[in-house]
Motif scaffolding. Structure first.
Motif, PDB file in Angstrom:
ATOM      1  N   VAL A  39       0.814  -1.219   0.000  1.00  0.00           N
ATOM      2  CA  VAL A  39       0.000   0.000   0.000  1.00  0.00           C
ATOM      3  C   VAL A  39       0.849   1.272   0.000  1.00  0.00           C
ATOM      4  CG1 VAL A  39      -2.136  -0.893   0.959  1.00  0.00           C
ATOM      5  CG2 VAL A  39      -0.274  -0.298   2.489  1.00  0.00           C
ATOM      6  N   SER A  42       0.841   3.283  -3.339  1.00  0.00           N
ATOM      7  CA  SER A  42      -0.214   4.218  -3.730  1.00  0.00           C
ATOM      8  C   SER A  42      -0.428   5.326  -2.704  1.00  0.00           C
ATOM      9  CB  SER A  42      -1.532   3.475  -3.977  1.00  0.00           C
ATOM     10  OG  SER A  42      -1.968   2.852  -2.792  1.00  0.00           O
ATOM     11  N   VAL A  43      -0.063   5.095  -1.437  1.00  0.00           N
ATOM     12  CA  VAL A  43      -0.347   6.092  -0.401  1.00  0.00           C
ATOM     13  C   VAL A  43       0.661   7.236  -0.382  1.00  0.00           C
ATOM     14  CG1 VAL A  43      -0.392   6.448   2.107  1.00  0.00           C
ATOM     15  CG2 VAL A  43      -1.683   4.566   1.103  1.00  0.00           C
ATOM     16  N   CYS A  44       1.929   6.959  -0.569  1.00  0.00           N
ATOM     17  CA  CYS A  44       2.962   7.998  -0.452  1.00  0.00           C
ATOM     18  C   CYS A  44       2.668   9.168  -1.392  1.00  0.00           C
ATOM     19  CB  CYS A  44       4.343   7.427  -0.776  1.00  0.00           C
ATOM     20  SG  CYS A  44       5.622   8.706  -0.860  1.00  0.00           S
ATOM     21  N   GLY A  68       4.967  10.695   7.157  1.00  0.00           N
ATOM     22  CA  GLY A  68       4.748   9.562   8.055  1.00  0.00           C
ATOM     23  C   GLY A  68       3.660   8.598   7.593  1.00  0.00           C
ATOM     24  N   ALA A  69       3.011   8.892   6.479  1.00  0.00           N
ATOM     25  CA  ALA A  69       1.924   8.017   6.010  1.00  0.00           C
ATOM     26  C   ALA A  69       2.441   6.602   5.729  1.00  0.00           C
ATOM     27  CB  ALA A  69       1.275   8.604   4.761  1.00  0.00           C
ATOM     28  N   TYR A  71       4.865   4.581   7.025  1.00  0.00           N
ATOM     29  CA  TYR A  71       5.035   3.601   8.102  1.00  0.00           C
ATOM     30  C   TYR A  71       3.708   3.288   8.786  1.00  0.00           C
ATOM     31  CZ  TYR A  71       4.944   7.097  11.903  1.00  0.00           C
ATOM     32  OH  TYR A  71       4.564   8.071  12.785  1.00  0.00           O
ATOM     33  N   LEU A  72       2.760   4.249   8.741  1.00  0.00           N
ATOM     34  CA  LEU A  72       1.458   3.995   9.366  1.00  0.00           C
ATOM     35  C   LEU A  72       0.615   2.997   8.567  1.00  0.00           C
ATOM     36  CD1 LEU A  72       0.455   7.525  10.697  1.00  0.00           C
ATOM     37  CD2 LEU A  72       0.755   5.458  12.064  1.00  0.00           C
ATOM     38  N   VAL A  73       0.763   2.971   7.251  1.00  0.00           N
ATOM     39  CA  VAL A  73      -0.053   2.044   6.449  1.00  0.00           C
ATOM     40  C   VAL A  73       0.675   0.744   6.137  1.00  0.00           C
ATOM     41  CG1 VAL A  73      -1.376   3.913   5.378  1.00  0.00           C
ATOM     42  CG2 VAL A  73       0.642   3.003   4.195  1.00  0.00           C
ATOM     43  N   CYS A  74       1.967   0.676   6.445  1.00  0.00           N
ATOM     44  CA  CYS A  74       2.792  -0.470   6.031  1.00  0.00           C
ATOM     45  C   CYS A  74       2.234  -1.790   6.567  1.00  0.00           C
ATOM     46  CB  CYS A  74       4.219  -0.269   6.523  1.00  0.00           C
ATOM     47  SG  CYS A  74       5.319  -1.645   6.138  1.00  0.00           S
ATOM     48  N   ASP A  75       2.100  -2.780   5.656  1.00  0.00           N
ATOM     49  CA  ASP A  75       1.629  -4.108   6.035  1.00  0.00           C
ATOM     50  C   ASP A  75       2.781  -5.070   6.324  1.00  0.00           C
ATOM     51  OD1 ASP A  75      -1.186  -3.929   6.006  1.00  0.00           O
ATOM     52  OD2 ASP A  75      -1.152  -3.846   3.828  1.00  0.00           O
TER      53      ASP A  75
ATOM     54  N   ASN B 164       3.824  13.308  14.159  1.00  0.00           N
ATOM     55  CA  ASN B 164       4.450  11.991  14.329  1.00  0.00           C
ATOM     56  C   ASN B 164       5.014  11.789  15.733  1.00  0.00           C
ATOM     57  OD1 ASN B 164       4.413  10.363  11.721  1.00  0.00           O
ATOM     58  ND2 ASN B 164       5.016  12.388  10.987  1.00  0.00           N
ATOM     59  N   LEU B 244      -7.697   5.514   2.351  1.00  0.00           N
ATOM     60  CA  LEU B 244      -6.737   5.668   1.250  1.00  0.00           C
ATOM     61  C   LEU B 244      -6.005   4.353   0.993  1.00  0.00           C
ATOM     62  CD1 LEU B 244      -5.517   7.753  -0.710  1.00  0.00           C
ATOM     63  CD2 LEU B 244      -3.786   8.245   1.038  1.00  0.00           C
ATOM     64  N   ARG B 245      -5.636   3.668   2.049  1.00  0.00           N
ATOM     65  CA  ARG B 245      -4.897   2.409   1.880  1.00  0.00           C
ATOM     66  C   ARG B 245      -5.791   1.363   1.215  1.00  0.00           C
ATOM     67  NH1 ARG B 245      -4.354  -1.787   5.262  1.00  0.00           N
ATOM     68  NH2 ARG B 245      -2.236  -1.475   5.995  1.00  0.00           N
ATOM     69  N   ARG B 250      -4.097   7.094  -5.827  1.00  0.00           N
ATOM     70  CA  ARG B 250      -3.039   7.992  -5.384  1.00  0.00           C
ATOM     71  C   ARG B 250      -3.646   9.318  -4.906  1.00  0.00           C
ATOM     72  NH1 ARG B 250       1.620   7.310  -4.932  1.00  0.00           N
ATOM     73  NH2 ARG B 250       1.967   9.547  -5.102  1.00  0.00           N
ATOM     74  N   LEU B 280       0.442  14.873   7.519  1.00  0.00           N
ATOM     75  CA  LEU B 280      -0.534  14.106   8.287  1.00  0.00           C
ATOM     76  C   LEU B 280      -1.288  15.033   9.231  1.00  0.00           C
ATOM     77  CD1 LEU B 280       1.034  10.777   9.616  1.00  0.00           C
ATOM     78  CD2 LEU B 280      -0.501  11.075   7.677  1.00  0.00           C
TER      79      LEU B 280
END
Lengths: 96, 433
Positions: A39, A42-44, A68-69, A71-75, B164, B244-245, B250, B280
Motif C-alpha cells: 500500500v 499508492s499512499v505515499c 509519516g503516512a 510507516y502507518l499504512v505499512c503491512d 508523528n 486511502l490504503r 493515489r 498528516l
C-alpha cells in the motif's frame, strides 16, 4: 478554460528539498518480498515507493515530505524504519 | 559536555514558539530547537488559522502578524459526484477588528511567531533534530540532538514535535499509534492575479474565503478545501489513511478529480502551480490523545493529537497555540516551585481543562469518527444533495411534491435507515447542542 494537467515530475519540482547525505528512512527489502498489498506505493504523496518485478519495493528517500503516512499504512511488519532527516535537511515548504 | 537550559522546547511551530515565549517572559531560560532550516518549513495547514488566542500574549498581532487574508466568507459544502449543498456564511464584520480567522503561509507565520519568542528571550536553535530523550531514572532531563555533542539538558522538556511525535512515543505516552487516527492532507497552492481571485470568490481588499467540503474525495472518506491567499489559491483534500490504503488511489489523483468537480473547478482552474505539499493530521480527537504529562515533560499541539475535526469546525493551530501557552506557564511555575514531576506539572492539564482546549474536544468526542463513517460520507451526503436538488427543481408537470415525500424517495434510494439517522442525529446534537 481547460484544467491543466501537469506531470508528476513537474508537480514535485515545485517543492524545495535540501538533500541530506544520509537516508532518514530505510526499507527492508526482504519484508517487502512477502507483502502482497504494498500500500505504500499508492499512499505515499511523493510517489517514492516503486514496485519491482522481483516482488520487492524500490524506495528513494529524496523528495520525501516527511509526512509519516508510509510507516502507518505499512503491512510488512517493521519493513519501514522511519526517522526525521538530519537537522536542516529535507523538505522546506514555502507556502505550507 | 551537556549545555543546559531551564526548559527545552522541541519544535518551533505555533505550540513550541508560544511555549517558549510564555516561559521566557516568566523569567526562565529556554532553548527552542527546530529541525527545519526555519520555523514553518515542515508545516502545512488547510483552511483557516484562528489566532484570537494571541490576544492574551501578543495583543497587537493583527497589525504585525504576516497574514495573507482575513477570512470573511466561510463555506461548508457537502459534495456528491454531480452536485453540492453549501452553507455559506459571510461575516463581513470579520474584515475589521475583532477579526476571526486568517489565511497565511506557515513559513512566514511560524517564523514570525518564533521571532516573538526570541524577542521574549528564548534561544532559537534551527536545523537541529531531537533524536531522543535524556533520562535520569524515570525523569526526562533533556534531549539528544543530532549536533556533535548535541545533548541539551533541561529541567522541563516540552515536546511540540508535531503529528508523528517521536518524543511522546519514546516516553511511552501513546497507547497505540495507528493509521485509523490520522488523515493525510495534500495541497496545491496555485498562483493567480489578485484581481482574478477577488472576482472568482466575490471579495475585495484583504478579505478572504475558506470553503471546506465533506466528500468529493473519490469514495475515500474525507473532504476537501479551497482557500484564498493574497495572490494564490490553495486547494487540497484530506483523506482518511485507512480509506486511502484500501482504495489504492493515489492522493494527487484524488486531488486532481476534486479540482474537476463542477462546484470546485471554476474556483481553481488555470493559474500556475506554485507548490505541492502533504502532511498528516491527527483527527482522532479525544480518544486518540496520549498522556499529556510525564515526569519532566509535557506534550502539546499536534504531538498531543490536539486537532478538532468536527465538520463545520476544523481547527488545529489555535489548539496548538493554547496548549503551548499552557505548557510554558506550567513549566515556569513548576521550576520556581522546585517540582517538575508529573504532579508538579499537573497545572498543564488543569489549564487545558479550564480553557477551551479539552472541553471542546470532550464536546465533539464522537464527531470525527461519525463524519468519516460510510453513512455520512456515502449515504447522508447523497440524501442531502438529492433532496435539496429535487426541492429546487421546478418541473411544473404536476403540483409540487411535499418535502417529506422527496426526502422519503432519497432516503430509500441510498438505503438511509431511520434508526441510523436517529442515532447519528443524537450524536450530532450531543456535540453541537
Amino acid at each position: 478554460m481547460i484544467v491543466r494537467h501537469i506531470s508528476f515530475e513537474d508537480r514535485m519540482d515545485t517543492v524545495v528539498f535540501d538533500l541530506s547525505p544520509t537516508p532518514h528512512i530505510t526499507v527492508d527489502g526482504d519484508a517487502c518480498q512477502g507483502c502482497t498489498t504494498k500500500v505504500c506505493v499508492s499512499v505515499c504523496p511523493a510517489g517514492l515507493f516503486v514496485p519491482m518485478n522481483d516482488g520487492g519495493v524500490l524506495f528513494n528517500y529524496e523528495q520525501c515530505f516527511e509526512c509519516g503516512a508510509c510507516y502507518l499504512v505499512c503491512d510488512g511488519l517493521g519493513a519501514i524504519t522511519w526517522h526525521y532527516p538530519t537537522g536542516g535537511f529535507g523538505v522546506a515548504f514555502r507556502r505550507g | 559536555m551537556t549545555i543546559g537550559f531551564d526548559i527545552v522546547v522541541v519544535g518551533a511551530g505555533p505550540a513550541g514558539s508560544l511555549a517558549a515565549l510564555t516561559a521566557a517572559r516568566a523569567g526562565v531560560t529556554v532553548a527552542l530547537i527546530e529541525r527545519g532550516p526555519y520555523p514553518g518549513s515542515k508545516n502545512v495547514y488547510g483552511g483557516v488559522l484562528y489566532a484570537r488566542i494571541l490576544d492574551s500574549v501578543i495583543p497587537d498581532w493583527p497589525e504585525r502578524a504576516p497574514i495573507q487574508r482575513w477570512v470573511t466568507r466561510r463555506s461548508t459544502m457537502v459534495l456528491t459526484e454531480h452536485g453540492s449543498v453549501a452553507m455559506d456564511v459571510r461575516g463581513d464584520a470579520w474584515s475589521q477588528e475583532p477579526h476571526n480567522g486568517v489565511t497565511a503561509f506557515r513559513s512566514e507565520f511560524d517564523s514570525w511567531l518564533a521571532d516573538e519568542a526570541v524577542d521574549a528571550g528564548a534561544t532559537l536553535i534551527p536545523s537541529t533534530t531531537a533524536i531522543g530523550l535524556l533520562y535520569d531514572g524515570g525523569t526526562v532531563v533533556g534531549v539528544r540532538t543530532d549536533r556533535p555533542e548535541g545533548d541539551i539538558g533541561a529541567r522541563v522538556v516540552i515536546a511540540c514535535d508535531g503529528v508523528n511525535s517521536l518524543l511522546a512515543r519514546e516516553a511511552g505516552l501513546y497507547d497505540g499509534f495507528d493509521a485509523s487516527n490520522f488523515t493525510l492532507g495534500v495541497k496545491e497552492v496555485i498562483g493567480f492575479d489578485k484581481a482574478e481571485i477577488d472576482k472568482r470568490f466575490g471579495v475585495r481588499g484583504r478579505e478572504g474565503v475558506d470553503i471546506e467540503t465533506l466528500g468529493g474525495t473519490s469514495g475515500v472518506s474525507g473532504g476537501g478545501f479551497v482557500y484564498t491567499n493574497l495572490e494564490s489559491v490553495a486547494v487540497g483534500v484530506v483523506l482518511s489513511l485507512a480509506g486511502l490504503r484500501a482504495a489504492a488511489l493515489r492522493p494527487e489523483e484524488i486531488l486532481r478529480r476534486f479540482k474537476t468537480h463542477p462546484s470546485i473547478a471554476p474556483l481553481v482552474e488555470g493559474g500556475e502551480l506554485l507548490e505541492y505539499s502533504a502532511h498528516l493530521i491527527p483527527e482522532g480527537g479525544l480518544d486518540a490523545m496520549p498522556e499529556l504529562v510525564t515526569d519532566g515533560m509535557m506534550v502539546t499541539g499536534d504531538a498531543a493529537g490536539m486537532c478538532l475535526a468536527a465538520g463545520v469546525f476544523l481547527e488545529g493551530v489555535n489548539f496548538a497555540m493554547a496548549t503551548g501557552i499552557a505548557a510554558g506557564e506550567t513549566a515556569a511555575e513548576a521550576i520556581s516551585a522546585g517540582d517538575v514531576s508529573r504532579t508538579g506539572l499537573g497545572g498543564y492539564r488543569r489549564r487545558l481543562d479550564g480553557s477551551f482546549v479539552l472541553p471542546d474536544h470532550r464536546r465533539f468526542q464522537r464527531i470525527p469518527r461519525l463524519l468519516l463513517s460510510e453513512r455520512v460520507q456515502e449515504r447522508y451526503s447523497r440524501f442531502v444533495v438529492d433532496t435539496a436538488t429535487e426541492l429546487f427543481t421546478v418541473r411544473n408537470t404536476a403540483p409540487k411534491v411535499g418535502l417529506w415525500r422527496i426526502m422519503g424517495a432519497a432516503r430509500r434510494r441510498y438505503g438511509v435507515r431511520w434508526r441510523d439517522v436517529i442515532r447519528d442525529g443524537f450524536t450530532l446534537i450531543r456535540g453541537f447542542k
